[in-house]
Every structure is written in C-alpha cells, then in structure tokens.
Scaffold this motif. Structure first.
Motif, PDB file in Angstrom:
ATOM      1  N   HIS A  44      -2.661   2.902   4.068  1.00  0.00           N
ATOM      2  CA  HIS A  44      -4.034   2.412   3.921  1.00  0.00           C
ATOM      3  C   HIS A  44      -4.105   0.896   3.780  1.00  0.00           C
ATOM      4  N   SER A  68       0.840  -1.203   0.000  1.00  0.00           N
ATOM      5  CA  SER A  68       0.000   0.000   0.000  1.00  0.00           C
ATOM      6  C   SER A  68       0.872   1.249   0.000  1.00  0.00           C
ATOM      7  N   LYS A  69       0.488   2.234  -0.805  1.00  0.00           N
ATOM      8  CA  LYS A  69       1.263   3.476  -0.832  1.00  0.00           C
ATOM      9  C   LYS A  69       0.357   4.651  -1.186  1.00  0.00           C
ATOM     10  N   THR A  70       0.751   5.817  -0.737  1.00  0.00           N
ATOM     11  CA  THR A  70       0.007   7.032  -1.027  1.00  0.00           C
ATOM     12  C   THR A  70       0.955   8.222  -1.008  1.00  0.00           C
ATOM     13  N   LEU A 129       5.745  10.226  -0.917  1.00  0.00           N
ATOM     14  CA  LEU A 129       5.323   8.830  -1.019  1.00  0.00           C
ATOM     15  C   LEU A 129       5.538   8.112   0.301  1.00  0.00           C
ATOM     16  N   ASP A 143      -0.675  11.418  -0.725  1.00  0.00           N
ATOM     17  CA  ASP A 143      -1.684  12.442  -0.471  1.00  0.00           C
ATOM     18  C   ASP A 143      -1.140  13.613   0.344  1.00  0.00           C
ATOM     19  N   TYR A 159       4.493   4.370   2.503  1.00  0.00           N
ATOM     20  CA  TYR A 159       4.015   2.995   2.351  1.00  0.00           C
ATOM     21  C   TYR A 159       3.267   2.555   3.607  1.00  0.00           C
ATOM     22  N   GLN A 174       2.613  15.377  -1.160  1.00  0.00           N
ATOM     23  CA  GLN A 174       3.171  14.637  -2.291  1.00  0.00           C
ATOM     24  C   GLN A 174       4.407  13.820  -1.913  1.00  0.00           C
TER      25      GLN A 174
END
Length: 216
Positions: free
Chosen positions: A205, A191-193, A200, A195, A202, A198
């Motif tokens: 979520h 899982s990575k985002t 990154l 948001d 892991y 900006q």
C-alpha cells in the motif's frame, strides 16, 4: 415543537455541577534525558528490525550518500517538494543524481505520471522519535504527503538534533497544540500488511523501502 426540538431544548436547558478536571499523570511517559548518541542508537535499534535503512551523514555529505544509494537501485526519477530545501541543495550539487521532478502542481494534473513513472520520493522530516524508531512527517503545500506515500522508495532527511526521546516529548517541544496539518504522519518503516493469509508483505500500500539519512 417536534419531539426532536423538545429533546434538544431540554439538553440546552440542563444544568449541573461540572466535574473537576482530573489530575493528569504523565510520569509513565517520562524517559531519561538521553544524549543524541543514545537517541540515535535507540532509533536505529527500533527501526532496522522492521526493514528501515539508516545512514549517518555529515552536513552536505548526505547528497553524496543519496547519489550512491539511488544509483545502486537504478532510480531514474526522484520526486521532491517545491520548498527551498532540499531542492536548492540538490540543484547546486555536482553529484550524479536521477532526474528531479518537483511537486509543484495539483495531483490531478499529473496523477498517472506520479503513480507510474516516479521511482523515489525525497522528503524532509519534522523530527524523529527514538523510543519507537519513528519519523515525524509534517505535510505542507510545498511537500504534500503523497511525496512519501506513493513512490516505491521513500528517502527521508532527519536532523540528528531533531531526535526526541518520546512522542510526548516531541509534541511538547514543537507545541503541536498550537496547530497541526490535516495529516501529520508517523512513519516507522516501509509499507507493510498482513491482510492476506496473515503473511507479512512489504510495499503493498505504499513504499517498499524506507531510507533515512541522518544528518549530524
């Protein structure tokens, strides 16, 4: 008759020439007939840069590999679906394994336990896609999707013989048009985002680690 009914009736009464279905050209999606070795190499080169961890195993040796990986991570509890496999293989193994929790009841009955006490989840896969480095997960009543989405570590079993070159190839070979689950999953890494600012990150979520055991 109301204005709404009048409009709907006009739509029902409309007739017109049906446009012919356009020719579908899938040549842009076609790939060479890669060997299993080529597919494995492409799968690895696509998944590892996005933090997917891949280990090649031979037959039942995957349990020994799993044992070592989970021991290194100090995993105490591992969640497994209630289907015949891989549960039977795990129970028959003499390898040192963490406590095995079987997903055999509705999530409402043990939601707190699932989200707070499970360290890893082990799932089977429907196959893999070499071109994108993706796993195909096919959730069922015996192996619900939360098995792969909730635990911090997701371990997936992938048969090398079930690696496809492209998504289209997998869909055609497995006849997805004949029926699909409510949630088919394509997993290409942990899982990575990005948001927040900006940057990154892991595991925000879902699983922070994805370990793929490729069984040859």
């Amino acid at each position: 008759m109301s204005a709404r009914d009048t409009i709907l009736q006009r739509l029902r009464n409309r007739t017109g020439d049906q446009l012919p279905t356009p020719e579908r050209d899938f040549t842009a999606m076609e790939r060479p007939d890669w060997s299993t070795g080529d597919k494995l190499a492409r799968f690895r080169s696509a998944m590892e840069p996005v933090h997917g961890e891949i280990h090649n195993c031979r037959g039942g040796d995957w349990v020994a590999t799993l044992s070592g990986l989970l021991s290194d991570r100090r995993v105490s509890r591992m969640l497994v679906g209630s289907g015949a496999e891989p549960l039977a293989t795990l129970r028959a193994s003499t390898q040192e394994l963490p406590d095995i929790l079987v997903y055999d009841e509705p999530v409402e009955n043990w939601q707190q336990h699932l989200f707070n006490d499970v360290d890893a989840g082990l799932t089977t896969t429907r196959g893999g896609i070499a071109e994108t480095g993706s796993l195909i997960l096919w959730p069922t009543a015996e192996e619900p999707r939360l098995t792969s989405l909730v635990p911090p570590i997701h371990v997936a079993l992938l048969k090398a013989s079930e690696l496809f070159g492209t998504l289209r190839e997998a869909m055609a070979a497995q006849q997805w048009s004949h029926g699909m689950p409510t949630n088919a999953l394509l997993v290409s890494g942990p899982s990575k985002t990005a948001d927040i600012e900006q940057t990154l990150a892991y595991g925000v979520h879902g699983p922070r680690e994805l370990i793929v055991l490729v069984v040859e």
